[in-house]
Design a protein around this motif. Structure first.
Motif, PDB file in Angstrom:
ATOM      1  N   PRO A  31     -12.480  18.242 -12.069  1.00  0.00           N
ATOM      2  CA  PRO A  31     -11.780  19.530 -10.710  1.00  0.00           C
ATOM      3  C   PRO A  31     -13.035  20.322 -10.967  1.00  0.00           C
ATOM      4  O   PRO A  31     -13.025  20.868  -9.769  1.00  0.00           O
ATOM      5  CB  PRO A  31     -10.747  19.583 -10.996  1.00  0.00           C
ATOM      6  CG  PRO A  31     -10.125  18.499 -12.231  1.00  0.00           C
ATOM      7  CD  PRO A  31     -11.547  18.455 -12.764  1.00  0.00           C
TER       8      PRO A  31
ATOM      9  N   LYS B  81      -5.192  16.627  -2.337  1.00  0.00           N
ATOM     10  CA  LYS B  81      -6.336  16.891  -2.675  1.00  0.00           C
ATOM     11  C   LYS B  81      -7.710  16.453  -1.830  1.00  0.00           C
ATOM     12  O   LYS B  81      -8.829  16.994  -1.883  1.00  0.00           O
ATOM     13  CB  LYS B  81      -6.146  17.023  -4.331  1.00  0.00           C
ATOM     14  CG  LYS B  81      -5.569  18.096  -4.626  1.00  0.00           C
ATOM     15  CD  LYS B  81      -5.941  18.358  -6.861  1.00  0.00           C
ATOM     16  CE  LYS B  81      -4.973  19.035  -7.236  1.00  0.00           C
ATOM     17  NZ  LYS B  81      -4.668  18.165  -8.583  1.00  0.00           N
ATOM     18  N   SER B  82      -7.145  14.874  -2.414  1.00  0.00           N
ATOM     19  CA  SER B  82      -8.686  14.007  -1.030  1.00  0.00           C
ATOM     20  C   SER B  82      -8.661  14.689  -0.494  1.00  0.00           C
ATOM     21  O   SER B  82     -10.350  14.664   0.368  1.00  0.00           O
ATOM     22  CB  SER B  82      -7.982  12.803  -1.851  1.00  0.00           C
ATOM     23  OG  SER B  82      -8.894  11.843  -1.057  1.00  0.00           O
TER      24      SER B  82
END
Lengths: 291, 271
Positions: A31, B81-82
């Motif tokens: 991330p 999120k993707s």
């Protein structure tokens, strides 16, 4: 290696990152790296938005991270001055025209390529694709002369037709991939059931590949919306698109960066909306196209 | 077919026509054969532009393909999120080319742009209007910013098409992360990467608007690529004949290199 903590048949979705040893590192690092990269992607766009809120004088004066004396003045000019918003409508009109023309040509063509084997089909397919490779600069003058000769110059239709040069091959290519994913038995069953071809095509076949049509429309929109060279050459006053208007924001006081940045932000908006609608299909669009 | 004729065949034939004629005005055309081709081939400006173009395409391909694959590997598989990451990634793709140019023109300026200011602050003398190296760095960085997302999205599409059973099998075999990448993910991404390489090569070879807006081909002719040279020739100097001859050769070069790429990559994925 052993996997004492995880059952072998565990949930497979994040299986990617589940390799022991690097699992922990990856959970943090991935991330972080991705975030950094996305920041790199967003920064220039942020900078454009920042400029769009400032006056030209303020823009030239500093490189502070936050905008100085932000105001919406530039946007007000854009939406009240017909010279600006008409160009915006021009752009939208040729992009939509192009999407309509491209789809209506590419759908039957792609169907032919995916369902029939005919003499030289591979060659025609490759030849179509070579049009995608031709630099627009090569076609500039001929387009100009041709469209002037038939009176299309300076109309949205001229730009829409010119953009078919690169959009039709791409559309055929993507649609062919989607269509080949539909089993041939469906065609045959429909004929046995007494469907005529147009009825089958419109009521059975098209709904089956609607994701593909969406993706194709997205790519047509994208490549037509961002193109400048042809759009600039084929229009002068009546059909001037916004991207061209932006190149001519030079006034007596020099280049109006603020107004230009605001126009830039406005040109990004339709794209952002379109992306949001097709976000789940973007990736698929190319994956299913055959090479 | 009429449409294809209108948007592809007739223009192409017009170019062929121009390339073999000397035009003084309406009705005054002379057939002169291959003279224009000879002239265009001898033009040192064209040679320079061609070499720069090759170097540029090579550099951006070498950066964008690995970077795009890396980004695709980092992307979350599913969920909001993707989606968010994909939308952010796809944004640069939908910005009109000249807006991209405008953004970077300002963004890289030392006195009013973020990138230029930061680079100068950390002690790098960066000024793309005067320094050829800076100009190149700006254009390459701009292209990486603009088009890496396309490669990433394609690679991501390839990754998503891999069934989970493959990963489970790899885990049972005790394969490491690298082995998974080398023997499962890379082969599965081959077809989409072929598309990525082809598209990126073609588009980088045809790049016009962005460097034109940012540097205008300068300083000097340091960033004058083939398209810029061609448009200068056709519109600036109105040398239709040589420009048309040049266009045709340009087109053929792209066709040839793309075909070579296509064949090599097809072979690679077949074996």
């Amino acid at each position: 290696m052993t996997y004492p903590t995880e059952p072998l048949a565990g949930p497979a979705a994040p299986a990617f990152a589940r390799f022991r040893g690097i699992a922990l590192n990856r959970r943090l690092a991935a991330p972080l790296l991705l975030g950094l990269y996305l920041a790199f992607q967003m920064l220039p766009i942020y900078w454009l938005m920042r400029m769009s809120l400032m006056t030209p004088g303020d823009i030239m004066a500093s490189a502070e991270f936050l905008p100085t004396a932000p105001s919406l003045g530039n946007y007000r000019t854009l939406f009240t001055d017909p010279a600006w918003y008409m160009t915006y409508l021009n752009s939208l009109s040729y992009v939509i025209l192009n999407m309509a023309i491209t789809l209506s040509v590419a759908l039957p063509a792609a169907y032919a390529f995916s369902r029939y084997r005919f003499l030289g089909d591979k060659h025609v397919f490759f030849w179509l694709f070579t049009n995608r490779m031709a630099p627009p600069a090569v076609f500039l003058l001929p387009f100009f002369q041709l469209y002037s000769a038939v009176g299309l110059f300076d109309t949205p239709l001229a730009v829409a037709l010119a953009h078919c040069l690169f959009n039709v091959p791409l559309a055929v290519w993507i649609l062919e991939g989607f269509m080949s994913g539909v089993p041939r038995e469906i065609d045959e069953t429909a004929y046995v059931d007494g469907y005529s071809f147009p009825r089958f095509f419109l009521t059975v076949f098209l709904p089956l590949i609607r994701a593909g049509i969406g993706v194709t429309a997205f790519f047509c929109f994208m490549f037509s919306w961002v193109e400048l060279l042809l759009a600039r050459t084929l229009t002068s006053v009546e059909a001037k698109p916004i991207v061209v208007a932006m190149t001519r924001t030079v006034s007596a006081s020099g280049l109006d960066w603020g107004l230009m940045a605001a126009a830039g932000v406005v040109t990004i908006l339709p794209g952002a909306c379109v992306i949001w609608f097709v976000r789940n299909y973007i990736a698929k669009g190319f994956a299913l196209g055959r090479v | 077919m009429a449409l294809v004729a209108f948007s592809a065949v007739i223009p192409l034939m017009t170019v062929v026509n121009y390339s073999v004629q000397d035009i003084f005005g309406p009705g005054q055309r002379y057939f002169i054969g291959v003279d224009w081709f000879r002239e265009a081939l001898r033009d040192p400006e064209v040679h320079g532009a061609f070499l720069r173009q090759l170097a540029f395409s090579g550099i951006v391909l070498a950066i964008e393909i690995p970077l795009g694959v890396a980004v695709a590997l980092l992307l979350p598989k599913a969920g909001w999120k993707s989606s968010l990451a994909i939308v952010i990634l796809a944004l640069p793709l939908l910005i009109p080319f000249n807006v991209v140019g405008t953004i970077w023109q300002v963004y890289a300026r030392p006195e009013i742009g973020f990138l230029g200011r930061v680079l100068n602050d950390i002690g790098i003398d960066f000024n793309y209007t005067g320094d050829a190296v800076s100009a190149w760095a700006t254009i390459v960085l701009m292209d990486v910013w603009h088009w890496t997302p396309l490669v990433a999205l394609l690679a991501f599409a390839g990754l998503r098409s891999i069934p989970d059973a493959y990963y489970q099998a790899a885990r049972i075999d005790g394969a490491g992360r690298l082995a998974v990448f080398r023997f499962i993910e890379l082969p599965k991404m081959k077809s989409v990467l072929t598309i990525a390489v082809l598209l990126r090569f073609m588009d980088s070879f045809m790049i016009y608007t962005e460097p034109f807006v940012v540097t205008g081909g300068g300083p000097g002719s340091a960033t004058t690529f083939l398209s810029i040279r061609l448009v200068n020739m056709a519109v600036g100097q109105f040398d239709l004949g040589p420009a048309a001859a040049f266009s045709l050769m340009y087109f053929l070069v792209i066709l040839l290199i793309s075909y070579v790429f296509y064949t090599i990559l097809q072979r690679a994925s077949a074996s």
